[in-house]
Design an enzyme around this catalytic site. Structure first.
Site, PDB file in Angstrom:
ATOM      1  N   GLU A  76      29.724 111.246  42.743  1.00  0.00           N
ATOM      2  CA  GLU A  76      29.217 109.933  43.153  1.00  0.00           C
ATOM      3  C   GLU A  76      30.090 109.276  44.219  1.00  0.00           C
ATOM      4  OE1 GLU A  76      26.346 109.299  42.508  1.00  0.00           O
ATOM      5  OE2 GLU A  76      25.797 109.674  40.426  1.00  0.00           O
ATOM      6  N   HIS A  95      31.975 103.157  37.767  1.00  0.00           N
ATOM      7  CA  HIS A  95      30.634 103.554  37.326  1.00  0.00           C
ATOM      8  C   HIS A  95      30.782 104.185  35.948  1.00  0.00           C
ATOM      9  CE1 HIS A  95      26.919 105.683  36.904  1.00  0.00           C
ATOM     10  NE2 HIS A  95      27.456 106.863  37.155  1.00  0.00           N
ATOM     11  N   HIS A  97      28.597 105.416  32.043  1.00  0.00           N
ATOM     12  CA  HIS A  97      27.367 105.643  31.285  1.00  0.00           C
ATOM     13  C   HIS A  97      27.524 104.960  29.931  1.00  0.00           C
ATOM     14  CE1 HIS A  97      26.928 109.664  33.697  1.00  0.00           C
ATOM     15  NE2 HIS A  97      26.738 108.603  34.442  1.00  0.00           N
ATOM     16  N   TYR A 116      26.559  83.647  28.653  1.00  0.00           N
ATOM     17  CA  TYR A 116      27.207  83.176  29.891  1.00  0.00           C
ATOM     18  C   TYR A 116      28.088  84.225  30.574  1.00  0.00           C
ATOM     19  CZ  TYR A 116      31.535  82.441  27.243  1.00  0.00           C
ATOM     20  OH  TYR A 116      32.648  82.629  26.483  1.00  0.00           O
ATOM     21  N   HIS A 157      20.170 106.008  34.000  1.00  0.00           N
ATOM     22  CA  HIS A 157      21.426 106.663  34.343  1.00  0.00           C
ATOM     23  C   HIS A 157      22.668 105.936  33.797  1.00  0.00           C
ATOM     24  CE1 HIS A 157      23.968 108.486  37.890  1.00  0.00           C
ATOM     25  NE2 HIS A 157      24.719 108.261  36.825  1.00  0.00           N
ATOM     26  N   TYR A 211      39.731  80.983  36.821  1.00  0.00           N
ATOM     27  CA  TYR A 211      40.397  81.530  35.630  1.00  0.00           C
ATOM     28  C   TYR A 211      40.743  83.003  35.867  1.00  0.00           C
ATOM     29  CZ  TYR A 211      39.231  84.329  31.431  1.00  0.00           C
ATOM     30  OH  TYR A 211      39.167  85.273  30.463  1.00  0.00           O
TER      31      TYR A 211
HETATM   32 ZN   LIG Z   1      26.694 108.738  36.533  1.00  0.00          ZN
END
Ligand SMILES: [Zn+2]
Length: 216
Positions: A76, A95, A97, A116, A157, A211
């Site tokens: 990726e 990224h 899963h 929130y 995904h 913050y």
């Molecule tokens: Zn992936």
């Protein structure tokens, strides 16, 4: 070693993805950019996060050239690279899963503002259109869906988050996964959650900015 600080941080946050239960096996990927050098450190492809040494983390430029890659970078890498090109404020991208966000990604719907904490990402977490993993098409879909937010779901995904620092990106992944879990629980009750209005979420953009600096 080129990008030593960034490579060490990528290894550390890869391990955190596993220990926090946010991803399993070799799923997901982590990167951090050095804007001055125009290079980013990208976790290697298909390697156990606990066996990765900093020198095995790949270094790429924003054109996609592998500058120092003793191990193949994550499949990726285009996803991370195109986000860095489109979003100059991003310093790190993660990224993963994660279970609940990925479940919602299979609905191909955004995760709405039922809590929130969604404001860490934006008004909601949109879902990027489906494309095969590792493709430039997927990267383009994610870049388009992520405009105006700091996290998106990847249809069928997983999810992705970007922020100024790796700790901030990690926090977004953690909290968006928490919101996704709440959403799944409420829907499993057979109910549709009340959604916080835009003005309410907007207040939190200000609160979150003041913050926990330098997390933005
Ligand atoms: Zn992936």
């Amino acid at each position: 070693m080129l990008l030593e600080k960034e490579r060490i941080a990528v290894v550390e946050y890869g391990k955190r993805l596993i220990t926090s239960g946010l991803t399993k096996g070799t799923g997901g990927n982590v990167s951090m950019i050095n804007r001055e050098q125009g290079l980013f450190a990208m976790s290697p492809s298909g390697m156990d996060y606990f066996s990765i040494e900093p020198e095995q983390v790949a270094v790429l430029d924003l054109e996609g050239n592998w500058i120092d890659a003793p191990c193949k970078p994550s499949t990726e890498h285009a996803l991370h690279r195109l986000l860095y090109r489109d979003r100059p404020e991003l310093g790190a991208v993660i990224h993963a899963h994660t279970d609940y966000a990925t479940a919602i990604s299979c609905l191909r719907q955004p995760l709405p503002a039922l809590h929130y904490l969604i404001a860490l990402a934006g008004y909601e977490v949109p879902c990027a259109e489906y494309a095969t993993f590792g493709t430039v098409q997927l990267a383009e879909n994610v870049v388009a869906a992520m405009r105006g937010t700091r996290a998106v779901l990847l249809a069928n995904h997983g999810m992705i988050a970007g922020a100024a620092t790796l700790s901030a990106a990690f926090k977004i992944v953690e909290e968006i996964e928490y919101c996704a879990k709440l959403y799944c629980i409420v829907r499993a009750m057979g109910e549709v959650p009340s959604i916080l209005p835009r003005e309410e979420i907007e207040k939190h953009f200000v609160l979150f900015r003041s913050y926990g600096k330098p997390e933005e």
